[in-house]
Design an enzyme around this catalytic site. Structure first.
Site, PDB file in Angstrom:
ATOM      1  N   LYS A 127       0.818  -1.214   0.000  1.00  0.00           N
ATOM      2  CA  LYS A 127       0.000   0.000   0.000  1.00  0.00           C
ATOM      3  C   LYS A 127       0.856   1.271   0.000  1.00  0.00           C
ATOM      4  O   LYS A 127       0.375   2.343  -0.330  1.00  0.00           O
ATOM      5  CB  LYS A 127      -0.970  -0.034   1.162  1.00  0.00           C
ATOM      6  CG  LYS A 127      -2.010  -1.139   0.953  1.00  0.00           C
ATOM      7  CD  LYS A 127      -3.105  -1.139   1.974  1.00  0.00           C
ATOM      8  CE  LYS A 127      -4.221  -2.094   1.595  1.00  0.00           C
ATOM      9  NZ  LYS A 127      -3.795  -3.511   1.667  1.00  0.00           N
TER      10      LYS A 127
HETATM   11  C1  LIG Z   1      -4.512  -4.515   1.125  1.00  0.00           C
HETATM   12  C2  LIG Z   1      -3.777  -5.770   0.977  1.00  0.00           C
HETATM   13  C3  LIG Z   1      -4.204  -6.751   0.078  1.00  0.00           C
HETATM   14  C4  LIG Z   1      -5.467  -6.620  -0.734  1.00  0.00           C
HETATM   15  O1  LIG Z   1      -5.425  -5.579  -1.670  1.00  0.00           O
HETATM   16  P1  LIG Z   1      -6.797  -5.017  -2.274  1.00  0.00           P
HETATM   17  O2  LIG Z   1      -6.403  -3.868  -3.116  1.00  0.00           O
HETATM   18  O3  LIG Z   1      -7.622  -4.601  -1.084  1.00  0.00           O
HETATM   19  O4  LIG Z   1      -7.435  -6.115  -3.021  1.00  0.00           O
HETATM   20  C5  LIG Z   1      -3.438  -7.898  -0.037  1.00  0.00           C
HETATM   21  N1  LIG Z   1      -2.330  -8.088   0.701  1.00  0.00           N
HETATM   22  C6  LIG Z   1      -1.894  -7.159   1.576  1.00  0.00           C
HETATM   23  C7  LIG Z   1      -0.686  -7.450   2.388  1.00  0.00           C
HETATM   24  C8  LIG Z   1      -2.592  -5.974   1.732  1.00  0.00           C
HETATM   25  O5  LIG Z   1      -2.151  -5.069   2.606  1.00  0.00           O
END
Ligand SMILES: *Cc1c(COP(=O)(O)O)cnc(C)c1O
Length: 494
Positions: free
Chosen positions: A108
């Site tokens: 993120k």
């Molecule tokens: C947020 C997240 C996801 C999922 O991503 P999305 O965009 O919500 O589908 C998968 N793995 C990790 C470690 C995350 O932080």
């Protein structure tokens, strides 16, 4: 460029406004109006340094922003472990795109390093001097990445809500030790969906009752419903393709499949956006954990959130309402009224059914699979022993999905697995997966990290190792029903 609501073709804004608003006033999400008419030459960005590549891609999606190269430099320069932001490594038949080399060790960071730059630039260009109040619900990783991106940015305040007991010790400490005069972090007695619904309700109520009118405060969101969150995520699809091309592992124009650990459907949707901009993306493998609502939907066309919420070892994917799927539904059927109807059914009945045409359109691009915690743990162990590659629980779910995909299709071509978190963010699950039978494991997550590092030789990211000695600054914990009042009160303090 015009952006419109997924629920109403007549609600139209430009990209600056879309980023500032986050959500459309009718509850829909913003999408480029004529997406497939955007002119973009994917070959032109191959081989570029990642930050330059990011600027070109975001420049195409968000053309009203005046200095995209400058914004990208500010967002990324010196913030990641490696200058290319998201390195791609070979592990057996797969290629792992490591998206977790940013300041909080989760993918993120790629988006949330950029979003504050976009918001500040949009305000400046639109001549707005209000305070932007960012509200975010997190299943663990968004919260810290958003806090890291937004703390101490002038003109912005941020409140993060996380499910009490629903995140790992490391994730919780990352958030509750956050410094900055403009931040609040609050636990919710409920799960992620309760937190997300609570935040969505604040937006709806603020809009309907104009509660912030005249206060100099404007609400916005750092969740992946904001187009400014989604746009930066296209880059690593192009970057992974570019790396494989440079290494001669694919030929220009050859389709590359991606496996994506999926929760809110933002990460994987960015892959569909990349494909729409022309990148030769093959299948997007949608990997879920035991909360397999997307698997059921993509195989039957029936979306049903009325099921038990299961806490898994991949908590960032413990989600029953995948908000960004709404965008994909619009892109698949092109009919805002139908999307609005499905979303109404979802909120009133907890489920909806899409028509055959829409489902088959989705199936052209997406392959769905899911894995239990047990399977994910076995995958971590197997891949570590066989390929010498250590991955986290979320990535393991995606890795397992590539195996299911290969079995189903007989494909032997490389698949790019998006690795979304450092294994050290989930030390308990990862350590138990690779531990010897009968090995006594430490109780504390920091000792687990040490043990994991001794066993594997993989270094602990600095930001995680240093957490233990940091002071807890945030202790608020409330009921989901109190979120609105909490926001009203804190909005005056930060
Ligand atoms: C947020 C997240 C996801 C999922 O991503 P999305 O965009 O919500 O589908 C998968 N793995 C990790 C470690 C995350 O932080």
């Amino acid at each position: 460029m015009e952006y419109q609501s997924t629920r109403n073709d007549n609600i139209v804004v430009n990209s600056l406004e879309a980023v500032l608003m986050g959500l459309s006033p009718d509850g829909g999400l913003f999408l480029p109006k004529d997406f497939d008419k955007i002119k973009f030459d994917w070959q032109e960005v191959m081989g570029l340094p990642t930050v330059e590549m990011a600027a070109k891609i975001m420049g195409a999606l968000l053309p009203e922003f005046e200095d995209m190269p400058g914004l990208c430099q500010k967002a990324y320069k010196g913030k990641f472990e490696t200058e290319d932001l998201t390195p791609v490594v070979k592990a057996g038949k797969n290629r792992v795109a490591e998206l977790f080399r940013g300041p909080t060790s989760a993918f993120k960071d790629v988006a949330l390093s950029m979003l504050p730059q976009l918001i500040c630039a949009a305000k400046k260009q639109l001549g707005k001097d209000e305070k932007t109040l960012i509200l975010t619900a997190t299943s663990g990783d968004t919260g810290k990445a958003a806090l890291e991106g937004f703390h101490d940015i002038p003109g912005i305040g941020i409140i993060v809500f996380y499910p009490d007991g629903g995140v790992s010790q490391v994730q919780r400490l990352q958030m509750v030790t956050q410094e900055g005069a403009n931040v609040k972090v609050c636990a919710i007695r409920g799960n992620f969906d309760d937190a997300q619904t609570g935040v969505k309700n604040v937006f709806a109520k603020a809009e309907a009752e104009k509660v912030f009118e005249g206060t100099g405060i404007a609400l916005s969101s750092a969740n992946s419903i904001n187009i400014g969150r989604l746009a930066p995520q296209l880059t690593y699809y192009f970057k992974a393709y570019s790396d494989l091309l440079a290494r001669g592992e694919i030929k220009a124009g050859e389709k590359l499949d991606f496996a994506v650990p999926t929760g809110n459907f933002g990460d994987i949707l960015a892959g569909y956006f990349a494909k729409t901009l022309g990148l030769p993306v093959g299948k997007l493998i949608c990997a879920s954990n035991a909360n397999n609502v997307l698997f059921d939907f993509l195989t039957t066309g029936h979306y049903d959130r009325k099921r038990p919420f299961i806490k898994t070892t991949s908590p960032s994917m413990d989600i029953l309402v995948s908000s960004n799927l709404e965008r994909m539904l619009y892109l698949a059927c092109g009919d805002a009224a139908r999307v609005a109807g499905w979303m109404k059914d979802l909120s009133e009945k907890g489920c909806y059914d899409v028509d055959e045409d829409t489902l088959s359109k989705l199936k052209e691009t997406f392959f769905a699979a899911y894995a239990s915690d047990e399977t994910a743990a076995e995958t971590i162990k197997k891949v570590f022993e066989k390929e010498g590659y250590l991955m986290d629980t979320h990535t393991a779910v995606a890795w397992n999905a590539t195996e299911q995909y290969r079995t189903a299709t007989g494909s032997d071509a490389p698949i790019a697995v998006l690795s979304t978190a450092s294994p050290y963010k989930f030390p308990q699950a990862v350590l138990s997966a690779i531990a010897e039978k009968g090995e006594a494991l430490p109780q504390d997550e920091f000792e687990m990290m040490e043990r994991l590092s001794e066993k594997t030789g993989v270094a602990i990211p600095k930001n995680l190792a240093g957490l233990k000695s940091r002071k807890v600054l945030h202790t608020d914990c409330i009921e989901p029903g109190e979120i609105f009042n909490y926001v009203m009160q804190k909005s005056r303090e930060i």
